[in-house]
Design an enzyme around this catalytic site. Structure first.
Site, mmCIF file in Angstrom:
data_model
loop_
_atom_site.group_PDB
_atom_site.id
_atom_site.type_symbol
_atom_site.label_atom_id
_atom_site.label_comp_id
_atom_site.label_asym_id
_atom_site.label_seq_id
_atom_site.Cartn_x
_atom_site.Cartn_y
_atom_site.Cartn_z
ATOM 1 N N GLU A 1 -7.429 3.762 12.779
ATOM 2 C CA GLU A 1 -6.371 3.448 13.732
ATOM 3 C C GLU A 1 -6.244 4.587 14.728
ATOM 4 O O GLU A 1 -7.007 5.555 14.672
ATOM 5 C CB GLU A 1 -5.052 3.217 12.990
ATOM 6 C CG GLU A 1 -4.666 4.368 12.068
ATOM 7 C CD GLU A 1 -3.453 4.062 11.199
ATOM 8 O OE1 GLU A 1 -2.342 4.300 11.692
ATOM 9 O OE2 GLU A 1 -3.631 3.592 10.054
ATOM 10 N N ASP B 1 0.860 -1.183 0.000
ATOM 11 C CA ASP B 1 0.000 0.000 0.000
ATOM 12 C C ASP B 1 0.891 1.226 0.000
ATOM 13 O O ASP B 1 1.977 1.239 0.573
ATOM 14 C CB ASP B 1 -0.973 -0.004 1.175
ATOM 15 C CG ASP B 1 -0.306 -0.071 2.541
ATOM 16 O OD1 ASP B 1 0.023 0.995 3.100
ATOM 17 O OD2 ASP B 1 -0.135 -1.188 3.056
#
Length: 255
Positions: free
Chosen positions: A136, A45
């Site tokens: 997150e 990613d």
């Protein structure tokens, strides 16, 4: 997620060792969900930190899929997104878009719509991964690590994001998180595992470890933040054929 740095020789050696360990346990850890391939597809990613990615080189080094940061909150669009997204496809790499969530800035529905408007659409073409929600600990406030939301409030925010993504694209988003964040900030919610693919982050280990509450298997595992591929290093829990099936509309990898 992806970081703007080049791994040192020591870091590259460690990443290579981790990958070897991960592939070695493909017959154990990876069978948490069906996986027929001895070597699960590798991917990565990236974000604006990686800028102009050499996609043919990434493909030659083993990249079979990539998630690309598209948006953050409702005031940021990755300026490299279009060229990264199109470049990955031109190189023959399956690709998808992810959104970095800031739940204290606006609603889940609002941020989902922003993602879809700026590259997070999905189509059953065999090349497009469902959009992903990166959720997150708050990188902007150590005091409000869960963005000031209650556990019920966080669960509701994620549900709002997911429902809007599904309404706009026909797919539920993949959820990227860590077990620690999920269990802390959602109160170990089990409300999403049955219809959301899990992209779990756990670095420095030969397996994905204990998963967030509710999930018994992972679809993607981010195992390191540096390695042979640009950005973070990932594995898909299945075969290449299952990866293509997942992009085409299958909810989770199946035998």
């Amino acid at each position: 997620m992806a970081r703007d740095r080049t791994p040192s020789g020591r870091r590259r050696t460690r990443a290579t060792a981790l990958l070897a360990a991960a592939l070695t346990v493909a017959g154990t850890a990876l069978t948490q969900s069906p996986a027929s391939a001895a070597s699960p597809p590798r991917g990565h990613d990236v974000s604006s930190h990686q800028k102009n990615v050499d996609w043919p080189s990434a493909k030659a080094k083993g990249a079979r899929f990539v998630y690309i940061k598209a948006t953050e909150s409702t005031n940021y669009v990755n300026p490299y997104f279009a060229r990264q997204y199109d470049g990955a496809r031109a190189a023959g790499i399956v690709r998808g878009a992810y959104h970095f969530a800031l739940p204290d800035r606006s609603s889940g529905r609002t941020q989902a719509a922003y993602l879809v408007r700026h590259g997070g659409a999905w189509r059953p073409d065999g090349w497009t991964l469902p959009p992903a929600l990166d959720i997150e600990y708050n990188p902007y406030s150590a005091r409000h690590r869960c963005y000031g939301l209650s556990k019920a409030g966080m669960t509701g925010w994620i549900r709002s994001f997911s429902d809007e993504v599904r309404r706009l694209t026909g797919r539920r988003p993949v959820i990227y998180t860590t077990a620690h964040w999920w269990n802390t900030c959602t109160g170990r919610s089990r409300a999403f595992a049955s219809n959301h693919a899990l992209w779990v982050a756990r670095h420095g280990s030969a397996d994905a470890g204990a998963l967030p509450a509710g999930w018994s298997s992972w679809t993607f595992w981010q195992y390191d933040n540096a390695g042979a591929l640009p950005g973070d290093q990932n594995l898909f829990n299945g075969s290449r054929a299952q990866l293509r099936k997942f992009t085409s509309g299958s909810q989770f990898p199946t035998p």
